[in-house]
Enzyme design. Structure first.
Site, short mmCIF file in Angstrom:
data_model
loop_
_atom_site.label_atom_id
_atom_site.label_comp_id
_atom_site.label_asym_id
_atom_site.label_seq_id
_atom_site.Cartn_x
_atom_site.Cartn_y
_atom_site.Cartn_z
N CYS A 47 -0.38 -7.76 2.45
CA CYS A 47 -0.64 -9.19 2.47
C CYS A 47 0.39 -9.91 1.61
O CYS A 47 0.85 -9.37 0.61
CB CYS A 47 -2.03 -9.59 1.98
SG CYS A 47 -3.37 -8.77 2.83
N ASN A 51 -4.40 -10.84 -2.25
CA ASN A 51 -3.74 -9.62 -1.80
C ASN A 51 -4.30 -8.50 -2.66
O ASN A 51 -4.35 -8.62 -3.88
CB ASN A 51 -2.22 -9.77 -2.04
CG ASN A 51 -1.47 -8.47 -1.87
OD1 ASN A 51 -1.86 -7.63 -1.07
ND2 ASN A 51 -0.38 -8.31 -2.60
N GLU A 100 12.58 12.67 9.61
CA GLU A 100 12.84 11.23 9.57
C GLU A 100 13.03 10.68 10.99
O GLU A 100 12.54 9.59 11.32
CB GLU A 100 14.06 10.98 8.68
CG GLU A 100 14.57 9.56 8.62
CD GLU A 100 13.59 8.55 8.05
OE1 GLU A 100 12.45 8.91 7.72
OE2 GLU A 100 13.94 7.36 8.01
N LYS A 134 10.71 7.79 12.61
CA LYS A 134 11.28 6.53 13.11
C LYS A 134 10.85 6.29 14.56
O LYS A 134 10.46 5.20 14.93
CB LYS A 134 12.81 6.54 13.05
CG LYS A 134 13.44 6.45 11.69
CD LYS A 134 13.38 5.08 11.05
CE LYS A 134 12.20 5.01 10.11
NZ LYS A 134 12.46 5.32 8.74
N LYS A 146 5.11 -3.44 5.66
CA LYS A 146 6.26 -2.90 4.95
C LYS A 146 5.86 -2.25 3.62
O LYS A 146 6.31 -1.17 3.29
CB LYS A 146 7.27 -4.02 4.70
CG LYS A 146 8.53 -3.60 3.97
CD LYS A 146 9.42 -2.81 4.86
CE LYS A 146 10.70 -2.37 4.18
NZ LYS A 146 11.33 -1.28 4.93
#
Ligand code: M6R
Length: 608
Positions: free
Chosen positions: A2, A98, A481, A485, A603
């Site tokens: 958030c 948040n 990785e 992805k 993120k």
């Protein structure tokens, strides 16, 4: 997760709040909302992206000199307008939050008994009612907030406005980031600097337990005990250009292509200083000199960077090294050797699992703590004895790319430094490693030039439902990785295995519909990888091989080969990270997914 913003100004704050939320959208993008004080308290909330909420705010003519805003990543309560922030109490107080309040049920029962009605399933709404409750008894928004936050357990960054006090708003933090932006006759708060940089570069990072009383002409800050404190203001060097897309279509694309620059910037102090303890801050020599082993703690892509480093640290520095997922370590009865170095790796510096693992390590007696991080002044480096800041610049796409390759540089610098302190790195080898580093941006640029060939492969992945990634040794973490992805942004189910493990089970999955991506540069394990590839071909599996010229692969039936740049040696994983990033990006484009904001993710992950 958030993102929150707040502003008080002598001009309409709605444009600032909306633009700030757009910058913070990487933190969560389920729903968004604003509450603004003009003659009355008005609120707009919408599920979906900030742009949808912005449209509604414009349509309703929302404006005011004081306001708060929020972009959400749902934890408690589904993605509905009713659960979107701001939450309002008694029609006169609005709050954005948040974090996660752990004692929300107990507080909810208490507030219900006091007559407050709940309209959402969120833990956040209890904070709004609790502050309103104390505002009615205390008659002061600052005191009410201070009193309320003392009764909360869990993590929070909040901003609160009340119609009763139109000349101020109050913000507070514990366990979630929050900063104050200092303007001329106007002041702001935000979850990170990207939200305020268009209006001011002068920021104060609030500390754990701080409460800020924000007025037009001043900001008073109080610590957790209620004492008035002076916090140092910093001039942020984040540039607006670094937050813009420029000629790119997605932040992920931009960030992939920024890697030669990001790596060159991160390498710069290493080239200038050599492998020296001062790269990790003052006092690092003392802490690093007698290290007996290394324990790396991280999550996701940062964890994979740690897996690469294990090979380097054991081989070059000759130290035992374990790498563990932070959320596992923190709940394990780990045996601590205080002479071991704890390394946390985190792009954001605020991942809760990594932060808690660090706290746990410290509680076990670990004092030698090093953080590798991309965000200055974030929580994890601040809780560590040493720090190496990667110079990737703001990473906005949810999929980590340039943060990963620059983390690898930091870890290589650490490896060289430990090796040198232990007398295992003579001047000739140090020079050789520094030369390898110097050539790295060029090799990475060559890898980026493979994009057209990788785009052709993406066409073949477009309609696949599963994919396997294989690698061995140093390149096994690159296979991991690549799989992460691909699944993260294209939603194709992908798994990675050390190629030698295939025959122990996963080979059963291989058929003509299962693309198998192999990271196969010419290294010590190449011949072993070739045998594993034969095992796949013999079962009709289609191979997609990233190999350098020295690997001697040619296209043949069921075998597609892309020649990666020849960057032999220990830094080869950095170069081979690029094609797997491009494959995921190009495949996601074909499938039309939201590359920068993949579904269900955010993120920075500040919840457990
Ligand atoms: O900010 P951090 O490096 O601590 O984040 C850790 C993971 O959440 C992160 O790497 C995640 O796996 C990425 N979205 C992967 O692309």
């Amino acid at each position: 997760m958030c993102g929150i913003v707040g502003a008080i100004a002598q001009r309409d704050v709605v444009p600032f709040l909306v633009n700030g939320l757009k910058r913070l959208e990487y933190r969560g993008y389920d729903s968004a909302g604003l509450a603004v004080l003009s003659d009355e308290l008005r609120r707009v909330r919408r599920t979906g992206r900030v742009a949808e909420m912005e449209g509604a705010a414009l349509a309703e003519g929302l404006h005011g000199f004081l306001g708060i805003g929020h972009t959400r990543w749902a934890t408690h309560g589904g993605v509905t307008e009713g659960n979107a922030h701001p939450h309002i109490s008694d029609g006169e107080l609005a709050l954005v939050h948040n974090g996660i309040i752990e004692n929300h049920e107990e507080q909810r029962d208490r507030l219900r008994a006091l007559g407050y009605a709940f309209e959402s399933q969120t833990d956040s709404e209890v904070i709004a009612h609790l502050i309103q409750h104390y505002l009615k008894t205390e008659g002061d928004l600052l005191h009410a907030t201070q009193k309320a936050v003392r009764e909360l357990t869990g993590a929070y960054a909040i901003a609160v406005v009340s119609q009763r006090e139109p000349g101020r708003f109050v913000a507070a933090r514990m366990g979630c980031p929050l900063l104050v932006g200092l303007g001329e006759g106007e002041n702001f708060v935000a979850s990170d600097v990207s939200a305020v940089v268009a209006v001011t570069r002068k920021v104060i990072f609030l500390e754990e337990g701080d409460v800020a009383d924000v007025h037009l002409d001043r900001v008073d800050i109080y610590d957790a005990s209620g004492a008035r404190v002076d916090r140092r203001a910093h001039m942020s060097d984040v540039s607006l250009a670094s937050l813009e897309l420029g000629p790119f279509n997605h932040f992920m694309q931009k960030e992939i292509h920024e890697q030669p620059r990001a790596i060159a910037d991160t390498i710069e102090p290493v080239i200038a200083e050599g492998f020296a303890p001062r790269l990790f801050g003052a006092g690092a020599e003392e802490l690093l000199r007698d290290v007996e082993g290394v324990q790396i703690l991280a999550c996701g892509t940062s964890y994979y960077a740690g897996l690469v480093a294990r090979y380097w640290i054991e081989e070059i520095a000759g130290l035992p090294c374990s790498v563990e997922i932070a959320s596992e370590y923190r709940y394990r009865a780990a045996h601590a050797n205080p002479n071991n170095l704890i390394v946390t790796i985190s792009q954001s510096g605020e991942t809760l699992d990594t932060m808690e693992a660090l706290k746990y390590a410290k509680s076990l007696g670990h004092g030698k703590t090093l953080s590798i991080c991309n965000v200055p002044e974030s929580a994890i480096p601040r809780a560590s004895a040493m720090v190496f800041y990667t110079r990737a610049g703001a990473e906005i796409g949810v999929a980590s790319t340039k943060a990963f390759t620059t983390q690898l540089i930091a870890l290589f610098a650490l490896t060289g430094t430990l090796a040198k302190l232990r007398g295992r790195l003579d001047a000739a080898r140090e020079h050789e490693f520094l030369e390898d580093l110097r050539h790295l941006p060029g090799s990475v640029q060559h890898a980026l030039n493979l994009e057209p060939q990788i785009t052709a492969w993406a066409e073949m992945f477009n309609h696949k439902h599963h994919a396997l990634f294989l690698g061995r040794g140093l390149h096994y973490p690159i296979a991991l990785e690549g799989a992460l992805k691909l699944k993260e942004i294209s939603y194709i189910h992908a798994e990675a295995y050390p190629a030698g493990e295939l025959k122990h089970g996963p080979l059963a999955l291989v058929d003509a519909d299962m693309p198998v991506v192999v990271i196969a540069p010419n290294d010590a394990l190449l011949e072993k990888v070739k045998s594993n590839m034969q095992e796949v071909r013999a079962r009709g599996g289609e191979l997609f091989v990233f190999a350098d010229a020295d690997s001697h692969f040619r296209d043949s039936e069921g075998v597609h080969v892309i020649r990666t740049p020849r960057h032999v040696g220990l830094l080869s994983p950095v170069v081979h990270a690029i094609p797997v990033q491009l494959l995921a990006y190009r495949t996601a484009l074909k499938r039309g997914t939201d590359v920068d904001k993949p579904r269900n993710l955010a993120k920075s992950v500040t919840v457990e």
